[in-house]
Design a protein around this motif. Structure first.
Motif, mmCIF file in Angstrom:
data_model
loop_
_atom_site.group_PDB
_atom_site.id
_atom_site.type_symbol
_atom_site.label_atom_id
_atom_site.label_comp_id
_atom_site.label_asym_id
_atom_site.label_seq_id
_atom_site.Cartn_x
_atom_site.Cartn_y
_atom_site.Cartn_z
ATOM 1 N N THR A 1 57.861 46.669 52.505
ATOM 2 C CA THR A 1 57.548 48.078 52.367
ATOM 3 C C THR A 1 56.143 48.054 52.274
ATOM 4 O O THR A 1 55.421 47.262 52.086
ATOM 5 C CB THR A 1 58.281 48.188 50.922
ATOM 6 N N GLY A 2 55.498 49.360 52.193
ATOM 7 C CA GLY A 2 54.067 49.774 51.887
ATOM 8 C C GLY A 2 53.890 50.799 52.956
ATOM 9 O O GLY A 2 54.698 51.412 53.418
ATOM 10 N N TYR A 3 52.556 50.852 53.349
ATOM 11 C CA TYR A 3 52.077 51.906 54.114
ATOM 12 C C TYR A 3 51.907 51.264 55.702
ATOM 13 O O TYR A 3 50.961 50.378 55.822
ATOM 14 C CB TYR A 3 50.782 52.481 53.826
ATOM 15 N N THR B 1 51.289 50.573 59.494
ATOM 16 C CA THR B 1 50.506 51.058 60.674
ATOM 17 C C THR B 1 50.664 50.593 61.790
ATOM 18 O O THR B 1 50.287 51.276 62.808
ATOM 19 C CB THR B 1 49.129 51.099 60.041
ATOM 20 N N GLY C 1 49.224 46.828 57.955
ATOM 21 C CA GLY C 1 49.249 48.134 56.961
ATOM 22 C C GLY C 1 48.534 47.851 55.755
ATOM 23 O O GLY C 1 47.732 46.853 55.544
ATOM 24 N N LEU D 1 51.184 46.146 51.609
ATOM 25 C CA LEU D 1 52.641 45.755 52.107
ATOM 26 C C LEU D 1 53.260 44.750 50.919
ATOM 27 O O LEU D 1 52.555 43.672 50.643
ATOM 28 C CB LEU D 1 52.379 44.881 53.388
ATOM 29 N N ARG E 1 59.993 43.172 49.756
ATOM 30 C CA ARG E 1 60.741 43.812 48.488
ATOM 31 C C ARG E 1 62.093 42.798 48.308
ATOM 32 O O ARG E 1 62.807 42.730 47.142
ATOM 33 C CB ARG E 1 61.202 45.276 48.992
ATOM 34 N N ASN F 1 57.170 55.303 58.033
ATOM 35 C CA ASN F 1 55.897 54.117 58.075
ATOM 36 C C ASN F 1 56.006 53.559 56.676
ATOM 37 O O ASN F 1 55.075 53.006 56.421
ATOM 38 C CB ASN F 1 54.780 54.803 58.325
ATOM 39 N N ARG F 2 56.817 53.756 55.890
ATOM 40 C CA ARG F 2 56.980 53.036 54.364
ATOM 41 C C ARG F 2 58.094 51.962 54.494
ATOM 42 O O ARG F 2 57.934 51.184 53.515
ATOM 43 C CB ARG F 2 57.358 54.120 53.462
ATOM 44 N N GLU F 3 58.744 51.511 55.393
ATOM 45 C CA GLU F 3 59.733 50.482 55.179
ATOM 46 C C GLU F 3 60.291 49.853 56.517
ATOM 47 O O GLU F 3 60.634 50.831 57.348
ATOM 48 C CB GLU F 3 61.118 51.051 54.375
#
Length: 82
Positions: A72-74, A76, A56, A59, A62, A24-26
């Motif tokens: 990228t980021g968290y 959701t 999320g 975000l 990148r 859930n990061r990329e």
């Protein structure tokens, strides 16, 4: 009997984007046609035939090229809008 290629138009598949999600990061989006909206909570991008919306926290975009990007980021949520 029909040939498999006549049952499925392979050129339609080539026009679709490709999304690869790593946890859930990329998320990697290939076939990106442009960024429609971007902030820390929403990234909305155009792909062939639809718009994809990532939601999320924290975000970031990148990497951005003429036809791909990395979010990228968290993450959701991922929504596909036809």
């Amino acid at each position: 009997m029909r040939k498999p290629q006549s049952l499925l138009n392979l050129s339609d598949l080539a026009m679709r984007g490709h999304i690869e999600v790593n946890g859930n990061r990329e998320a990697v989006v290939e076939g990106c046609g442009g960024v429609l909206e971007f902030d820390e909570t929403v990234v909305r991008v155009r792909t062939p035939g639809q718009v994809v919306c990532f939601t999320g926290r924290g975000l970031k975009i990148r990497c951005l090229t003429s036809d791909a990007l990395v979010v990228t980021g968290y993450i959701t949520g991922i929504e596909f809008m036809g």
